[in-house]
Write a protein that holds these residues in place. Structure first.
Motif, short mmCIF file in Angstrom:
data_model
loop_
_atom_site.label_atom_id
_atom_site.label_comp_id
_atom_site.label_asym_id
_atom_site.label_seq_id
_atom_site.Cartn_x
_atom_site.Cartn_y
_atom_site.Cartn_z
N CYS A 119 0.88 -1.09 -0.11
CA CYS A 119 -0.04 -0.03 0.10
C CYS A 119 0.87 1.28 -0.09
O CYS A 119 1.83 1.19 0.96
CB CYS A 119 -0.89 -0.13 1.22
SG CYS A 119 -2.02 1.59 1.35
N ILE A 122 -2.32 7.18 1.64
CA ILE A 122 -1.95 8.48 2.60
C ILE A 122 -1.44 7.67 3.83
O ILE A 122 -0.18 7.90 4.02
CB ILE A 122 -3.20 9.01 2.72
CG1 ILE A 122 -3.46 9.72 1.59
CG2 ILE A 122 -2.77 10.17 3.72
CD1 ILE A 122 -5.08 10.28 1.46
N CYS A 153 -5.13 2.13 -0.97
CA CYS A 153 -5.47 1.86 0.48
C CYS A 153 -6.32 0.49 0.38
O CYS A 153 -7.06 0.14 -0.13
CB CYS A 153 -6.25 2.80 0.98
SG CYS A 153 -6.88 2.29 2.57
N CYS A 157 -5.27 0.58 7.43
CA CYS A 157 -4.09 1.66 7.81
C CYS A 157 -3.65 1.80 9.03
O CYS A 157 -2.70 2.49 9.38
CB CYS A 157 -5.04 3.13 7.41
SG CYS A 157 -5.81 3.01 6.14
N MET A 162 1.80 -1.18 5.32
CA MET A 162 1.45 -2.75 5.35
C MET A 162 1.45 -3.19 3.79
O MET A 162 1.52 -2.50 2.74
CB MET A 162 0.19 -2.90 5.79
CG MET A 162 -1.06 -2.21 5.05
SD MET A 162 -1.88 -2.79 3.51
CE MET A 162 -2.32 -4.33 4.20
N GLY B 92 -8.09 5.50 4.60
CA GLY B 92 -8.49 5.86 5.94
C GLY B 92 -9.53 4.98 6.66
O GLY B 92 -9.62 4.63 7.85
S1 FES Z 1 -3.42 3.79 3.63
FE1 FES Z 1 -2.37 1.62 3.56
S2 FES Z 1 -4.08 0.49 4.26
FE2 FES Z 1 -4.97 2.42 4.05
#
Ligand code: FES
Ligand SMILES: Cc1cc2nc3c(=O)[nH]c(=O)nc-3n(C[C@H](O)[C@H](O)[C@H](O)COP(=O)(O)O)c2cc1C
Ligand code: SF4
Lengths: 214, 444
Positions: A119, A122, A153, A157, A162, B92
């Motif tokens: 990922c 953000i 994502c 997060c 990850m 998020g």
């Molecule tokens: S920003 Fe990486 S898992 Fe959500």
């Protein structure tokens, strides 16, 4: 071939995927629906797709699950696998191709059997996701068994930065753990057991390193 | 022991792995007793009324009243559907993952009861393909529920049928948008549809369809069990209930925390999530996922965490996901990351979104590379304004709102980055020396 039941049939304002109703005219011979006897579909795959179709009020709904089944069988959505699924589902291969190409997890080109999505969105980016991606790419090197890619994502997060390794989540990862994970996969050992998301307690049940109310 | 600042309702006993099984769910929280009571003793309207009275607002982003939406479905003999939105792809957000992983039966029971309220005979859980582990858990739980007679034909001998299918997506954020979800579920590319007609009237396979988020549906069993007044005893008047809040980014203890809506935002970020990393300070945060306009620390930390307070501050609670940016984070780079995501995920169907996300990314790249002039900041802002309200779905707005807010609230930081990266002229000179390929590709 009739339009998909419901949507589009009764309402001219609804967009209907032309690939669905007409097939892709530019595709030459593959524009039509292949016959089962033309494609030599393994029985297991055929039965699996038939079971999937039966789960839905409309068989077209099984297209993504059928493509998953093709990908599991052949490692990626091969043209031959797509033709086989199309024959079982009675849709055009062009239609399934257009569906497959829309989704990031369905691969219409050959990829390594071990898939690592790192990922770089953000929260992971803030915690070193780009460096982690570089580390995985370096650790996998030229080995064609591994397909390493940056990803949006992944919905984890809380364990940034990850990665999803063969569809299981790991984090938070240090760049150095990329090499460890790759070696573990190669030797068949359990991958980073301490970092497996499935084993994490709820955040509120862990010690709070900050914890002030300031 | 859970943190005392949490109010665990949906996550009650969620630390116990036994909760995942049907036996554990029954033993630990009296699971499926509410479905039994609803199916045996309640009319559709009674269930609807309880849900409407509770004031439960959708937890997937828009915050619309769940009971009201269910009441929009037409009555009568026709195929109706219920879709649980488990796509959870907004940067998020990771609360639905926790809810499905730890308490899948709560969701299944919620779906069964909501199906009674909507009079739906077929239900689907559309789960993002990346959540393979959670989909496996759901598959196992659904099989248990069929086995125990809570799903299938003639459920609990009440002459009511419900089929529930766990449907895995294959990686596309846009499929979380409800009409794109319907297209994906019908086996097509996940493109949003024009609304109206709304899904409640014409949704899946053209039939009336109730679409709700995982967390929304997970709230249903307890509301029907304990009543609307009980539910309203949590939270604020306009934001009743508890909320599982995902907190990530620059905090010491990222994770999901279940709290009463209306809790001070500071208590979430500084209290539960442990505050900023050592030696750092909080600069700004997204209060409701990457689509919500960022709030500066001064603006946001002292607001109650509720739908109304976030809307009042010009942002939104959305899915309830806080992403914290500390003083080490460059806002222009954050804007670029945000824009890139929406550009990648735009389905391309409408021009303002397809081109707007594309140009926003290009212009932000020029800024951080030092190839832009200050007037470009105004152009970026104008582009965002031209996207908002001009697209088929709100994905375009979802980029325009946070990026617009970042440019507006942190303009000096953008100017600083542009200045530090060098003047456009320097770069043009460099390009002349090194060859034109780069500049050609990047020029507007
Ligand atoms: S920003 Fe990486 S898992 Fe959500
Ligand atoms: C681009 C986009 C992505 C969305 N993604 C999700 C999602 O992943 N999960 C979700 O529940 N709702 C998502 N939504 C909101 C849904 O369209 C819909 O409003 C929601 O599922 C309704 O459920 P609720 O009323 O229970 O919140 C998204 C909306 C948009 C525009
Ligand atoms: S706003 Fe963007 S994602 Fe939504 S329909 Fe238009 S192009 Fe597609």
């Amino acid at each position: 071939m009739s339009p998909v039941d419901g949507a589009g049939a009764g309402n001219p304002n609804l967009p209907v995927d032309r690939a669905l109703t007409e097939g892709r005219s530019s595709d030459g011979p593959s524009a039509g629906i292949p016959e089962l006897h033309e494609v030599d579909c393994p029985t297991e795959l055929r039965e699996r797709i038939e079971t999937l179709m039966a789960r839905y009020p409309d068989r077209h709904s099984a297209s993504i699950p059928a493509l998953w089944a093709v990908q599991e069988r052949y490692g990626w959505c091969t043209p031959e696998g797509i033709r086989q699924a199309a024959a079982v589902m009675r849709v055009t291969p062009g239609y399934l191709e257009s569906v497959a190409s829309f989704y990031d997890l369905l691969h219409t080109e050959a990829v390594g059997s071990h898939r690592i999505e790192v990922c770089t969105n953000i929260s992971c980016w803030m915690r070193g996701g780009d460096e982690l991606l570089d580390a995985f790419k370096a650790a996998a090197g030229e080995d064609e068994d591994f397909f390493v890619t940056g990803f949006e994502c992944l919905g984890a997060c809380d364990i940034a930065p990850m990665a999803s390794i063969d569809q299981r989540y790991f984090g938070p990862l240090e760049a150095a753990e990329a090499g460890v994970a790759i070696e573990q996969i190669k030797s068949g050992a359990e991958v980073l057991p301490e970092k497996n998301q499935a084993r994490r307690p709820l955040a509120g049940d862990t010690p709070n390193p900050g914890g002030s109310n300031a | 022991m859970p943190d005392p600042r949490e109010t665990r309702v949906l996550l009650e006993h969620a630390d116990d792995p036994a909760l995942r099984t049907i036996d554990g769910y029954r033993r630990l929280v009296g699971g499926y007793a509410t479905q039994e009571r609803a199916y045996r003793d309640m009319e559709q309207d009674e269930v609807l009324k309880e849900l409407e009275d509770s004031g439960l607002r959708g937890r997937g982003g828009a915050g619309f009243s769940m009971g009201k939406k269910a009441s929009f479905l037409p009555r009568g003999e026709m195929a109706k559907y219920l879709c649980c939105n488990a796509d959870e792809s907004e940067p998020g957000a990771f609360k639905d993952r926790e809810l499905m992983q730890r308490n899948p039966h709560q969701l299944i029971e919620g779906i069964a009861i909501a199906a009674l309220a909507a009079d739906a005979g077929h239900a689907f859980i559309f789960i993002r393909g990346e959540y393979d582990a959670q989909a496996d858990i759901l598959d196992a739980a659904v099989a248990e529920a069929y086995e125990a007679g809570y799903l299938g034909k003639n459920i609990l001998d009440c002459h009511r049928d419900l089929e529930l299918v766990v449907h895995r997506g294959a990686g596309a954020y846009i499929c979380g948008e409800e009409t794109a979800l319907l297209d994906a579920l019908e086996g097509k590319r996940g493109n949003p549809r024009l609304k109206p007609p709304f899904p409640a009237v014409q949704g899946l396979y053209g039939g009336p369809t109730l679409i709700n988020n995982v967390e929304t549906l997970s709230n249903v069993p307890r509301i029907v069990a304990k009543g609307a007044d009980w539910f309203k005893s949590f939270g604020t008047e306009q934001s009743p209930g508890t909320k599982v809040v995902s907190i990530s980014g620059g905090v010491r203890r990222p994770g999901n925390y279940e709290v009463e809506l209306g809790i001070p935002t500071r208590e979430l970020i500084h209290g539960l999530a442990g505050g900023p990393l050592p030696g750092r300070e909080i600069k700004a945060f997204f209060p409701g996922g990457s689509s919500s306009p960022v709030l500066t620390a001064e603006e946001g930390l002292d607001l109650p965490y509720s739908f109304e307070a976030m809307a009042g501050a010009g942002s939104m609670l959305g899915s309830g996901s806080i992403i914290v940016a500390d003083d080490q984070v460059s806002i222009p780079h954050l804007a670029l990351r945000t824009a890139r995501f929406y550009h990648h995920e735009s389905c391309g169907k409408c021009t303002p979104c397809r081109e707007g996300t594309n140009w926003t990314v290009k212009m932000l790249e020029r800024m951080v590379r030092g190839e832009a002039t200050p007037i470009d900041l105004d152009i970026v802002s104008a582009v965002q304004e031209n996207i908002i309200g001009h697209c088929l779905c709100v994905l375009g707005d979802s980029m325009a709102m946070p990026v617009g807010a970042m440019v507006r609230k942190f303009r000096p930081e953008f100017e600083e980055v542009m200045a530090a990266a060098g003047s456009p002229l320097d770069h043009e000179l460099q390009a002349v020396v090194q060859g034109p390929a780069e500049t050609l590709g990047a020029s507007v």
